[in-house]
Design a protein around this motif. Structure first.
Motif, PDB file in Angstrom:
ATOM      1  N   UNK A   1       0.838  -1.193   0.000  1.00 38.38           N
ATOM      2  CA  UNK A   1       0.000   0.000   0.000  1.00 38.38           C
ATOM      3  C   UNK A   1       0.878   1.250   0.000  1.00 38.38           C
ATOM      4  N   UNK A   2       0.374   2.301  -0.604  1.00 39.61           N
ATOM      5  CA  UNK A   2       1.130   3.550  -0.693  1.00 39.61           C
ATOM      6  C   UNK A   2       1.480   4.063   0.700  1.00 39.61           C
ATOM      7  N   UNK A   3       2.655   4.673   0.808  1.00 40.66           N
ATOM      8  CA  UNK A   3       3.163   5.106   2.110  1.00 40.66           C
ATOM      9  C   UNK A   3       4.075   6.310   1.931  1.00 40.66           C
ATOM     10  N   UNK A   4       4.441   6.923   3.039  1.00 39.64           N
ATOM     11  CA  UNK A   4       5.463   7.964   3.019  1.00 39.64           C
ATOM     12  C   UNK A   4       6.845   7.313   3.088  1.00 39.64           C
ATOM     13  N   UNK A   5       7.869   8.094   2.817  1.00 40.78           N
ATOM     14  CA  UNK A   5       9.229   7.551   2.782  1.00 40.78           C
ATOM     15  C   UNK A   5       9.685   7.046   4.143  1.00 40.78           C
ATOM     16  N   UNK A   6       9.212   7.688   5.195  1.00 45.06           N
ATOM     17  CA  UNK A   6       9.623   7.310   6.549  1.00 45.06           C
ATOM     18  C   UNK A   6      10.866   8.066   6.981  1.00 45.06           C
ATOM     19  N   UNK A   7      10.861   8.526   8.227  1.00 44.40           N
ATOM     20  CA  UNK A   7      12.020   9.258   8.728  1.00 44.40           C
ATOM     21  C   UNK A   7      12.049   9.256  10.252  1.00 44.40           C
ATOM     22  N   UNK A   8      13.211   9.625  10.784  1.00 46.42           N
ATOM     23  CA  UNK A   8      13.401   9.884  12.206  1.00 46.42           C
ATOM     24  C   UNK A   8      13.621  11.383  12.392  1.00 46.42           C
ATOM     25  N   UNK A   9      13.638  11.811  13.661  1.00 47.15           N
ATOM     26  CA  UNK A   9      13.957  13.193  13.989  1.00 47.15           C
ATOM     27  C   UNK A   9      15.297  13.236  14.721  1.00 47.15           C
ATOM     28  N   UNK A  10      16.063  14.296  14.542  1.00 50.38           N
ATOM     29  CA  UNK A  10      17.359  14.392  15.225  1.00 50.38           C
ATOM     30  C   UNK A  10      17.198  14.691  16.715  1.00 50.38           C
ATOM     31  N   UNK A  11      18.293  14.513  17.433  1.00 51.55           N
ATOM     32  CA  UNK A  11      18.317  14.847  18.853  1.00 51.55           C
ATOM     33  C   UNK A  11      18.234  16.365  19.039  1.00 51.55           C
ATOM     34  N   UNK A  12      17.602  16.764  20.121  1.00 60.73           N
ATOM     35  CA  UNK A  12      17.573  18.177  20.486  1.00 60.73           C
ATOM     36  C   UNK A  12      18.977  18.585  20.941  1.00 60.73           C
ATOM     37  N   UNK A  13      19.454  19.756  20.565  1.00 64.91           N
ATOM     38  CA  UNK A  13      20.784  20.185  21.007  1.00 64.91           C
ATOM     39  C   UNK A  13      20.942  20.101  22.526  1.00 64.91           C
ATOM     40  N   UNK A  14      22.046  19.523  22.953  1.00 61.28           N
ATOM     41  CA  UNK A  14      22.397  19.391  24.370  1.00 61.28           C
ATOM     42  C   UNK A  14      21.401  18.521  25.140  1.00 61.28           C
ATOM     43  N   UNK A  15      20.763  17.579  24.444  1.00 60.44           N
ATOM     44  CA  UNK A  15      19.822  16.670  25.108  1.00 60.44           C
ATOM     45  C   UNK A  15      19.932  15.296  24.467  1.00 60.44           C
ATOM     46  N   UNK A  16      19.557  14.267  25.217  1.00 60.18           N
ATOM     47  CA  UNK A  16      19.624  12.895  24.712  1.00 60.18           C
ATOM     48  C   UNK A  16      18.226  12.402  24.351  1.00 60.18           C
ATOM     49  N   UNK A  17      17.489  13.234  23.651  1.00 63.02           N
ATOM     50  CA  UNK A  17      16.121  12.902  23.263  1.00 63.02           C
ATOM     51  C   UNK A  17      15.818  13.643  21.962  1.00 63.02           C
ATOM     52  N   UNK A  18      15.045  13.025  21.089  1.00 59.70           N
ATOM     53  CA  UNK A  18      14.775  13.652  19.795  1.00 59.70           C
ATOM     54  C   UNK A  18      13.484  14.467  19.834  1.00 59.70           C
ATOM     55  N   UNK A  19      13.296  15.258  18.797  1.00 56.82           N
ATOM     56  CA  UNK A  19      12.066  16.035  18.656  1.00 56.82           C
ATOM     57  C   UNK A  19      10.878  15.095  18.444  1.00 56.82           C
ATOM     58  N   UNK A  20       9.699  15.562  18.834  1.00 62.73           N
ATOM     59  CA  UNK A  20       8.467  14.805  18.629  1.00 62.73           C
ATOM     60  C   UNK A  20       7.609  15.517  17.580  1.00 62.73           C
ATOM     61  N   UNK A  21       6.425  14.971  17.330  1.00 61.91           N
ATOM     62  CA  UNK A  21       5.538  15.514  16.298  1.00 61.91           C
ATOM     63  C   UNK A  21       4.124  15.012  16.577  1.00 61.91           C
ATOM     64  N   UNK A  22       3.123  15.711  16.073  1.00 64.73           N
ATOM     65  CA  UNK A  22       1.751  15.210  16.159  1.00 64.73           C
ATOM     66  C   UNK A  22       1.072  15.330  14.803  1.00 64.73           C
ATOM     67  N   UNK A  23       0.212  14.354  14.517  1.00 59.44           N
ATOM     68  CA  UNK A  23      -0.546  14.312  13.270  1.00 59.44           C
ATOM     69  C   UNK A  23      -2.037  14.268  13.571  1.00 59.44           C
ATOM     70  N   UNK A  24      -2.818  14.760  12.618  1.00 57.16           N
ATOM     71  CA  UNK A  24      -4.270  14.607  12.681  1.00 57.16           C
ATOM     72  C   UNK A  24      -4.791  14.254  11.296  1.00 57.16           C
ATOM     73  N   UNK A  25      -5.648  13.242  11.246  1.00 52.28           N
ATOM     74  CA  UNK A  25      -6.282  12.868   9.985  1.00 52.28           C
ATOM     75  C   UNK A  25      -7.418  13.852   9.713  1.00 52.28           C
TER      76      UNK A  25
END
Length: 242
Positions: free
Chosen positions: A77-101
């Motif tokens: 089935x059709x899909x997006x390419x897929x990706x990760x987010x980079x780490x936040x500067x000076x932190x050991x955690x990456x950025x988050x995101x929210x979606x709505x259909x």
């Protein structure tokens, strides 16, 4: 695809084509003879007014819309390419995101890398019109349209980074492919856990009623500060996906 008119803004889309994604397509036999065509359309940095756009920019956030028409990529089935987010500067955690259909329905695949060729966690969230889906820190994600209708979805995200596509591309796709017969593990990973199937829980965590348009959070951008400071609201992600 025509430009999108959103309030006072008009945007021409960035277009993702089949050949842009040839490395992450599951059905390699089909791909050998497939002609290139447009898969989906991304309209970035939308706002109803100049004032709201300036407010978003000041707060460091962006509101986008993606349109994915129904299609099959061979058996997939059709899909997006897929990706990760980079780490936040000076932190050991990456950025988050929210979606709505906004229209149609979507299957969101969220995956957390476990080091090397391993995947530590895989979550599948099926979302219908109005549903909101969180992308937790440190999770890559892919969106799939397995319906026969156009999928139109919106996202809020920090404007301070560029997405990382190579961690998905180097393995030939995500941890799972969604084919006609169902989910199939990607053999390029040495370990992939069973999929955890969860329900979308985003609306109530944002203080919205089910189906309420999340664009209205432009009136309260403090509610979205976790997109720039996800470490401040880890409890929100634990509530959504534990």
């Amino acid at each position: 695809m025509k430009p999108l008119i959103f309030g006072e803004t008009t945007r021409v889309p960035d277009v993702r084509t089949l050949y842009d994604m040839r490395e992450v397509i599951a059905d390699k036999q089909w791909l050998k003879t497939a002609e290139n065509f447009e898969l989906y359309y991304m309209y970035r940095e939308l706002a109803r007014s100049k004032e709201e756009l300036e407010l978003m920019q000041e707060f460091g956030l962006r509101y986008d819309i993606t349109v994915i028409p129904p299609a099959k990529l061979g058996k997939e089935y059709i899909k997006t390419a897929g990706h990760y987010h980079p780490k936040i500067p000076k932190a050991d955690i990456s950025y988050s995101e929210i979606y709505q259909v906004l229209e149609g329905s979507a299957v969101y695949i969220l995956q957390k890398a476990g080091g090397g060729l391993k995947i530590a966690d895989v979550i599948a969230v099926e979302a219908q019109k109005g549903d909101i889906v969180f992308i937790p820190p440190d999770y890559g994600h892919i969106t799939i349209n397995r319906s026969e209708k156009v999928l139109k979805m919106a996202n809020w995200v920090s404007r301070d980074f560029s997405s990382l596509y190579e961690p998905v591309r180097q393995f030939g796709g995500g941890a799972y492919f969604l084919l006609e017969e169902g989910f199939v593990r990607n053999p390029n990973y040495c370990f992939v856990p069973e999929i955890r199937r969860l329900e979308p829980k985003g609306a109530e965590l944002l203080g919205l009623s089910k189906g309420e348009d999340m664009y209205e959070l432009v009136e309260n951008l403090q509610a979205l500060r976790f997109l720039k400071e996800p470490e401040s609201l880890t409890c929100m992600f634990e509530t959504a996906y534990c």
